[in-house]
Design a protein around this motif. Structure first.
Motif, PDB file in Angstrom:
ATOM      1  N   TYR A  26       0.859  -1.175   0.000  1.00 11.10           N
ATOM      2  CA  TYR A  26       0.000   0.000   0.000  1.00 11.10           C
ATOM      3  C   TYR A  26       0.898   1.228   0.000  1.00 11.10           C
ATOM      4  CZ  TYR A  26      -3.234   3.543   1.667  1.00 11.10           C
ATOM      5  OH  TYR A  26      -3.962   4.682   1.805  1.00 11.10           O
ATOM      6  N   GLU A  27       0.658   2.134  -0.916  1.00  4.09           N
ATOM      7  CA  GLU A  27       1.439   3.370  -1.021  1.00  4.09           C
ATOM      8  C   GLU A  27       0.636   4.510  -0.407  1.00  4.09           C
ATOM      9  OE1 GLU A  27       2.697   6.087  -4.702  1.00  4.09           O
ATOM     10  OE2 GLU A  27       3.543   4.062  -4.759  1.00  4.09           O
ATOM     11  N   PHE A  28       1.308   5.342   0.379  1.00  2.87           N
ATOM     12  CA  PHE A  28       0.627   6.406   1.101  1.00  2.87           C
ATOM     13  C   PHE A  28       1.492   7.655   1.134  1.00  2.87           C
ATOM     14  CE2 PHE A  28      -0.536   8.642   5.020  1.00  2.87           C
ATOM     15  CZ  PHE A  28      -1.905   8.729   4.858  1.00  2.87           C
ATOM     16  N   ILE A  29       0.858   8.810   1.054  1.00  5.52           N
ATOM     17  CA  ILE A  29       1.541  10.096   1.213  1.00  5.52           C
ATOM     18  C   ILE A  29       1.170  10.633   2.592  1.00  5.52           C
ATOM     19  CG2 ILE A  29       1.822  12.459   0.347  1.00  5.52           C
ATOM     20  CD1 ILE A  29       2.782  10.374  -1.669  1.00  5.52           C
ATOM     21  N   ILE A  30       2.177  10.948   3.398  1.00  2.62           N
ATOM     22  CA  ILE A  30       1.940  11.489   4.732  1.00  2.62           C
ATOM     23  C   ILE A  30       1.284  12.871   4.596  1.00  2.62           C
ATOM     24  CG2 ILE A  30       3.014  12.272   6.895  1.00  2.62           C
ATOM     25  CD1 ILE A  30       3.261   9.258   6.554  1.00  2.62           C
ATOM     26  N   LYS A  31       0.132  13.059   5.191  1.00  2.00           N
ATOM     27  CA  LYS A  31      -0.620  14.323   5.095  1.00  2.00           C
ATOM     28  C   LYS A  31      -0.477  15.188   6.340  1.00  2.00           C
ATOM     29  CE  LYS A  31      -2.606  13.157   1.196  1.00  2.00           C
ATOM     30  NZ  LYS A  31      -2.154  13.677  -0.053  1.00  2.00           N
ATOM     31  N   SER A  32      -0.159  14.581   7.466  1.00  4.90           N
ATOM     32  CA  SER A  32      -0.083  15.309   8.727  1.00  4.90           C
ATOM     33  C   SER A  32       1.036  16.343   8.712  1.00  4.90           C
ATOM     34  CB  SER A  32       0.157  14.326   9.878  1.00  4.90           C
ATOM     35  OG  SER A  32       0.426  15.010  11.076  1.00  4.90           O
ATOM     36  N   PRO A  70       1.461   8.736  16.747  1.00  2.00           N
ATOM     37  CA  PRO A  70       0.944   7.874  15.676  1.00  2.00           C
ATOM     38  C   PRO A  70       1.928   6.771  15.279  1.00  2.00           C
ATOM     39  CG  PRO A  70       1.341  10.086  14.834  1.00  2.00           C
ATOM     40  CD  PRO A  70       1.535  10.130  16.311  1.00  2.00           C
ATOM     41  N   ALA A  71       3.221   7.038  15.408  1.00  5.15           N
ATOM     42  CA  ALA A  71       4.213   5.995  15.104  1.00  5.15           C
ATOM     43  C   ALA A  71       4.062   4.830  16.073  1.00  5.15           C
ATOM     44  CB  ALA A  71       5.628   6.564  15.164  1.00  5.15           C
ATOM     45  N   ALA A  72       3.884   5.136  17.357  1.00 11.62           N
ATOM     46  CA  ALA A  72       3.699   4.081  18.365  1.00 11.62           C
ATOM     47  C   ALA A  72       2.411   3.311  18.097  1.00 11.62           C
ATOM     48  CB  ALA A  72       3.683   4.686  19.763  1.00 11.62           C
ATOM     49  N   ASN A  73       1.347   4.019  17.736  1.00 13.60           N
ATOM     50  CA  ASN A  73       0.085   3.342  17.417  1.00 13.60           C
ATOM     51  C   ASN A  73       0.232   2.452  16.186  1.00 13.60           C
ATOM     52  OD1 ASN A  73      -1.154   4.594  19.583  1.00 13.60           O
ATOM     53  ND2 ASN A  73      -2.001   6.254  18.347  1.00 13.60           N
ATOM     54  N   GLU A 105      -6.153  -2.891   7.127  1.00 15.23           N
ATOM     55  CA  GLU A 105      -6.259  -2.206   8.418  1.00 15.23           C
ATOM     56  C   GLU A 105      -5.209  -1.106   8.569  1.00 15.23           C
ATOM     57  OE1 GLU A 105      -8.537  -2.686  10.997  1.00 15.23           O
ATOM     58  OE2 GLU A 105      -9.615  -3.852   9.485  1.00 15.23           O
ATOM     59  N   LEU A 106      -3.994  -1.359   8.124  1.00 12.04           N
ATOM     60  CA  LEU A 106      -2.945  -0.346   8.234  1.00 12.04           C
ATOM     61  C   LEU A 106      -3.209   0.833   7.305  1.00 12.04           C
ATOM     62  CD1 LEU A 106       0.125  -2.696   8.670  1.00 12.04           C
ATOM     63  CD2 LEU A 106      -0.941  -1.253  10.419  1.00 12.04           C
ATOM     64  N   ALA A 107      -3.799   0.574   6.149  1.00 11.34           N
ATOM     65  CA  ALA A 107      -4.183   1.675   5.248  1.00 11.34           C
ATOM     66  C   ALA A 107      -5.233   2.549   5.919  1.00 11.34           C
ATOM     67  CB  ALA A 107      -4.708   1.116   3.930  1.00 11.34           C
ATOM     68  N   LEU A 108      -6.225   1.938   6.542  1.00 10.86           N
ATOM     69  CA  LEU A 108      -7.241   2.703   7.269  1.00 10.86           C
ATOM     70  C   LEU A 108      -6.609   3.507   8.395  1.00 10.86           C
ATOM     71  CD1 LEU A 108     -10.173   0.130   7.484  1.00 10.86           C
ATOM     72  CD2 LEU A 108     -10.072   2.217   6.110  1.00 10.86           C
ATOM     73  N   PHE A 109      -5.628   2.925   9.067  1.00  6.19           N
ATOM     74  CA  PHE A 109      -4.932   3.626  10.132  1.00  6.19           C
ATOM     75  C   PHE A 109      -4.298   4.916   9.599  1.00  6.19           C
ATOM     76  CE2 PHE A 109      -0.914   4.717  12.085  1.00  6.19           C
ATOM     77  CZ  PHE A 109      -1.316   4.978  13.381  1.00  6.19           C
ATOM     78  N   PHE A 110      -3.618   4.843   8.464  1.00  5.78           N
ATOM     79  CA  PHE A 110      -2.955   6.028   7.929  1.00  5.78           C
ATOM     80  C   PHE A 110      -3.945   7.108   7.511  1.00  5.78           C
ATOM     81  CE2 PHE A 110       1.010   3.725   7.925  1.00  5.78           C
ATOM     82  CZ  PHE A 110       1.885   4.750   8.251  1.00  5.78           C
ATOM     83  N   TYR A 111      -5.108   6.706   7.060  1.00  5.76           N
ATOM     84  CA  TYR A 111      -6.133   7.705   6.720  1.00  5.76           C
ATOM     85  C   TYR A 111      -6.695   8.391   7.953  1.00  5.76           C
ATOM     86  CZ  TYR A 111      -6.202   6.737   1.765  1.00  5.76           C
ATOM     87  OH  TYR A 111      -5.849   6.629   0.456  1.00  5.76           O
TER      88      TYR A 111
END
Length: 85
Positions: free
Chosen positions: A4-10, A18-21, A76-82
């Motif tokens: 899954y590819e993701f761009i950090i938006k925060s 969030p890293a610990a979570n 689940e990890l993709a949902l986490f990043f969103y």
């Protein structure tokens, strides 16, 4: 293997909380889970590794899972990043 590819938006990037979570969520899966940033591979089940990645706003990361529960882990990890504000 699923990816899954993701761009950090925060604005703060992938900072401590969030890293610990993310690490705790990654540890809940049997699959091997890694994160790739800038061609480097990081262990998604290690807080030290994830924090050393230094993911900032607009950085592209790729989450990879390989194992029996890889599909569920990636979903689940993709949902986490969103959900990261």
């Amino acid at each position: 293997m699923k990816a899954y590819e993701f761009i950090i938006k925060s604005e703060e990037g992938l900072h401590a909380r969030p890293a610990a979570n993310f690490v705790n969520k990654s540890r809940s899966y049997k699959s091997e889970i890694t994160v790739e940033k800038g061609g480097e591979i990081f262990n998604a089940k290690s807080i030290t590794s994830v924090l050393s990645m230094g993911a900032c706003k607009n950085d592209k990361i790729i989450i990879k899972a390989e194992g029996d529960d890889e599909s569920h882990a990636i979903e689940e990890l993709a949902l986490f990043f969103y959900s990261i504000p």
